[in-house]
Design an enzyme around this catalytic site. Structure first.
Site, PDB file in Angstrom:
ATOM      1  N   ARG A 180       0.697   9.175  -5.262  1.00 47.69           N
ATOM      2  CA  ARG A 180       1.120   8.586  -3.784  1.00 47.69           C
ATOM      3  C   ARG A 180       1.352   7.137  -4.053  1.00 47.69           C
ATOM      4  O   ARG A 180       2.312   6.792  -3.339  1.00 47.69           O
ATOM      5  CB  ARG A 180      -0.139   8.632  -2.819  1.00 47.69           C
ATOM      6  N   HIS A 191      -3.349   0.632  -3.449  1.00 45.46           N
ATOM      7  CA  HIS A 191      -4.175   1.438  -2.313  1.00 45.46           C
ATOM      8  C   HIS A 191      -5.119   0.488  -1.591  1.00 45.46           C
ATOM      9  O   HIS A 191      -5.262  -0.758  -2.133  1.00 45.46           O
ATOM     10  CB  HIS A 191      -5.225   2.170  -3.093  1.00 45.46           C
ATOM     11  N   GLU A 226      -7.174   3.413  -6.691  1.00 45.14           N
ATOM     12  CA  GLU A 226      -8.057   3.240  -5.631  1.00 45.14           C
ATOM     13  C   GLU A 226      -9.605   3.011  -6.068  1.00 45.14           C
ATOM     14  O   GLU A 226      -9.930   3.692  -7.429  1.00 45.14           O
ATOM     15  CB  GLU A 226      -8.058   4.211  -4.469  1.00 45.14           C
ATOM     16  N   ARG A 243       0.768  -1.084   0.133  1.00 41.16           N
ATOM     17  CA  ARG A 243      -0.134   0.072  -0.152  1.00 41.16           C
ATOM     18  C   ARG A 243       0.769   1.302   0.040  1.00 41.16           C
ATOM     19  O   ARG A 243       1.865   1.375   0.546  1.00 41.16           O
ATOM     20  CB  ARG A 243      -0.870  -0.105   1.135  1.00 41.16           C
ATOM     21  N   HIS A 244       0.281   2.281  -0.674  1.00 44.41           N
ATOM     22  CA  HIS A 244       1.197   3.519  -0.670  1.00 44.41           C
ATOM     23  C   HIS A 244       1.443   4.059   0.787  1.00 44.41           C
ATOM     24  O   HIS A 244       0.689   3.768   1.630  1.00 44.41           O
ATOM     25  CB  HIS A 244       0.565   4.635  -1.607  1.00 44.41           C
TER      26      HIS A 244
END
Length: 224
Positions: free
Chosen positions: A60, A144, A85, A10-11
Site C-alpha cells: 500500500r 503509515h 506500520e 501516508r499511503h
C-alpha cells in the site's frame, strides 16, 4: 541557509482502512479510492524537485510512492522495513472494537502490538541513518499513519524540530502530506506542515477519518 526538505506522505486508502481493520504489517493493497488518492497527491507534488525517495516495503505504501514518482522518473524508489506500520500482534486482521476486553487489554493479547517505544526506536534509527546528513535536497518518504505520527511527535518532543506557527499534529488522513525542513549540517528543523489533505478536499474525495492502527498509543509524551 542551505536546507533539506522531507515530504512524509501516508499511503492511500485500503479496503481495510474503510472497514476499520487493524492492518499493522499485513501486506494490504490500495483500493480504487486509494489509487485515486495516490494519483491526486502525485499530481499535487509533481513540481516538487525530489531527488530521493524512501518507502515502507508494504504494497500500500510502495504503490502510493510509485504513483507519485510517475512525475519524477529520475528518482529511484528505495524500500525499507524500518518504515513499516506498527505491528499489531494478534490483533492484526481484526476489526477495531470487535474483540473481547476493553482497549486497555491490548497489552494482554498473547502477542501484543508493537510498543510505541519500539516503533519510535526503529523510526528514529532510520531517520538518523537515512535523513540526517543526507546529500539529497528534497526527500519523499511514504509510510503509515501511526509510524508518521510517532516519528513527528518524537522529533518535536526531543527538540529536533519545532512546529511552525499554526502547525499542530492531529489526524493524518490517507495520502496526507507532512513537511519537515532541516538545516544542512545540523541544527533544529521546522515542521512546516502536518497531514495536509488539501488535494483530497479540492477534488471532493471522501476520506476515512480514523485509523485503527493508531489505537492504544498511550505512551507518555507520545500520541494518545
Amino acid at each position: 541557509m542551505d536546507t533539506v526538505r522531507i515530504y512524509i506522505v501516508r499511503h492511500g486508502e485500503t479496503a481495510e482502512n474503510r472497514q476499520q481493520v487493524m492492518q499493522g504489517q499485513l501486506d494490504t493493497l490500495l483500493n480504487a479510492d486509494g489509487e485515486r488518492q495516490a494519483d491526486l497527491v502525485g499530481n499535487a507534488l509533481r513540481d516538487v524537485p525530489f531527488d530521493a525517495c524512501y518507502s515502507s516495503d508494504l504494497q500500500r505504501a510502495t504503490e502510493t510512492a510509485r504513483r507519485i514518482l510517475v512525475h519524477h522518473p529520475g528518482v529511484a524508489l528505495q524500500t525499507d522495513t524500518a518504515l513499516r506500520e506498527r505491528h499489531m500482534g494478534d490483533l492484526q486482521g481484526r476489526v477495531w472494537g470487535r474483540f473481547p476486553g476493553p482497549p486497555a487489554g491490548l497489552s494482554g493479547e498473547a502477542r501484543p502490538p508493537e510498543s510505541p517505544e519500539a516503533v519510535v526506536g526503529r523510526a528514529m534509527a532510520w531517520w538518523s541513518a537515512a535523513v540526517a546528513g543526507t546529500a539529497a535536497s528534497c526527500v519523499l518518504v511514504v509510510s503509515h499513519g501511526a509510524w508518521i505520527g510517532l516519528l513527528v511527535q518524537t522529533l518535536l518532543k526531543r527538540g529536533a524540530v519545532r512546529a511552525a506557527r499554526g502547525v499542530h499534529v492531529g489526524r493524518c488522513l490517507n495520502t496526507g502530506v507532512s513537511i519537515v525542513e532541516l538545516p544542512r549540517g545540523g541544527g533544529r528543523g521546522t515542521l512546516l506542515q502536518y497531514g495536509s489533505a488539501a488535494h483530497l478536499y479540492e477534488a471532493e474525495v471522501d476520506a476515512v477519518e480514523s485509523n485503527a492502527d493508531e489505537q492504544g498509543l498511550t505512551s507518555p509524551g507520545l500520541r494518545n
